[in-house]
Design an enzyme around this catalytic site. Sequence first.
Site, PDB file in Angstrom:
ATOM      1  N   CYS A 286      -2.691   0.311   9.945  1.00 46.81           N
ATOM      2  CA  CYS A 286      -3.789  -0.508   9.410  1.00 46.81           C
ATOM      3  C   CYS A 286      -4.688  -1.111  10.478  1.00 46.81           C
ATOM      4  O   CYS A 286      -5.754  -1.614  10.156  1.00 46.81           O
ATOM      5  CB  CYS A 286      -3.240  -1.603   8.506  1.00 46.81           C
ATOM      6  SG  CYS A 286      -2.102  -2.668   9.331  1.00 46.81           S
TER       7      CYS A 286
ATOM      8  N   HIS B  42       0.830  -1.216   0.000  1.00 46.67           N
ATOM      9  CA  HIS B  42       0.000   0.000   0.000  1.00 46.67           C
ATOM     10  C   HIS B  42       0.863   1.265   0.000  1.00 46.67           C
ATOM     11  O   HIS B  42       2.040   1.222   0.402  1.00 46.67           O
ATOM     12  CB  HIS B  42      -0.848   0.037   1.275  1.00 46.67           C
ATOM     13  CG  HIS B  42      -1.938  -0.966   1.353  1.00 46.67           C
ATOM     14  ND1 HIS B  42      -2.105  -1.810   2.427  1.00 46.67           N
ATOM     15  CD2 HIS B  42      -2.956  -1.248   0.497  1.00 46.67           C
ATOM     16  CE1 HIS B  42      -3.166  -2.577   2.236  1.00 46.67           C
ATOM     17  NE2 HIS B  42      -3.706  -2.266   1.066  1.00 46.67           N
TER      18      HIS B  42
HETATM   19  C1  CIR Z   1      -3.993  -7.928   3.324  1.00 48.20           C
HETATM   20  O1  CIR Z   1      -3.202  -8.391   2.503  1.00 48.20           O
HETATM   21  O2  CIR Z   1      -5.008  -7.334   2.974  1.00 48.20           O
HETATM   22  C2  CIR Z   1      -3.694  -8.114   4.780  1.00 48.20           C
HETATM   23  N1  CIR Z   1      -3.086  -9.383   4.993  1.00 48.20           N
HETATM   24  C3  CIR Z   1      -2.796  -7.019   5.281  1.00 48.20           C
HETATM   25  C4  CIR Z   1      -3.431  -5.670   5.166  1.00 48.20           C
HETATM   26  C5  CIR Z   1      -2.600  -4.599   5.776  1.00 48.20           C
HETATM   27  N2  CIR Z   1      -3.251  -3.359   5.615  1.00 48.20           N
HETATM   28  C6  CIR Z   1      -2.627  -2.198   5.663  1.00 48.20           C
HETATM   29  O3  CIR Z   1      -1.434  -2.132   5.822  1.00 48.20           O
HETATM   30  N3  CIR Z   1      -3.371  -1.099   5.481  1.00 48.20           N
END
Ligand code: CIR
Length: 278
Positions: free
Chosen positions: A247, A160
């Site tokens: 997140c 991201h």
């Molecule tokens: C994903 O791949 O969507 C989750 N395993 C990790 C998301 C992490 N989100 C973020 O850093 N905003």
Amino acid sequence: MRVALTRAVSLAIAHCELTHLDRQPIDLEIARTQHRAYEAALAGAGCRVERLATGPDMPDSVFIEDMAIVFDEIAIVTRPGAESRRVETAGVAAALGRYRPLHAILAPGTMDGGDVLVAGRHVFVGRSSRTNDAAIADLHRAIAPYGYDVTPVDVHGCLHLKSAVTMAGDDRVLMNRAWVPAEPFDRFDRIDVDPSEPAAANGLLVGGRVIYASAFPRTLERLVRRGVRTVVVETGELAKAEGALTCCCLLVDEREGRANEDEECPFGAPAAGQNRNS
Ligand code: CIR
């Protein structure tokens, strides 16, 4: 009062989405303990923590940031780039609808909140494997009437935009220039991650401090040297699921009254208290 919406760690976290990492065993109890410590850091930064329940069908639920972007005037409910995560939006929309009018990103748009960096009225949005131009245009239409501008930024080598750049003060960013171009962030004072710690650009600015991961001591030293107040937390187990610091919460400045008193939630979400609990 500032509310930090968080979401419980699902007992299915071992089945999380992974893009840039290999799968490793995740210890659920350690992940939950680390998550509680993170919530304590949020409370220490002046937030009232409101934790939403999860379910075994939501392995990535703890990474609640990806489900929405909260502005003072409106909250945008995303359409996550990973199909497996779309089930997460309903519960988050139900919770946010108590605080803000909602706007939903619709197909063909896809967007993860982790791709959206808000700096006052300036909004940077990562073009990534999770966020596309249709969603960026939709977001722009929804927030332009409130005076926000939107700058798309190409992201390479990480999940991201906020894996590559986050706020480290009102006019300061922490960034990894290998993953994101520096030029869109020219107007900010910039702190670069230590080259040996590429994943170190994600810290959570809240209550005048940056909540930061213990995994990146060299970059931490840079932050401290530049006068950034830091609160260090251990997040190693959540990092195995490719999650970072921003997140795990959505920050909402509480305002008087309910946002959607007379409106039906457009997401068919369960009423409060009807979320599943494991
Ligand atoms: C994903 O791949 O969507 C989750 N395993 C990790 C998301 C992490 N989100 C973020 O850093 N905003």
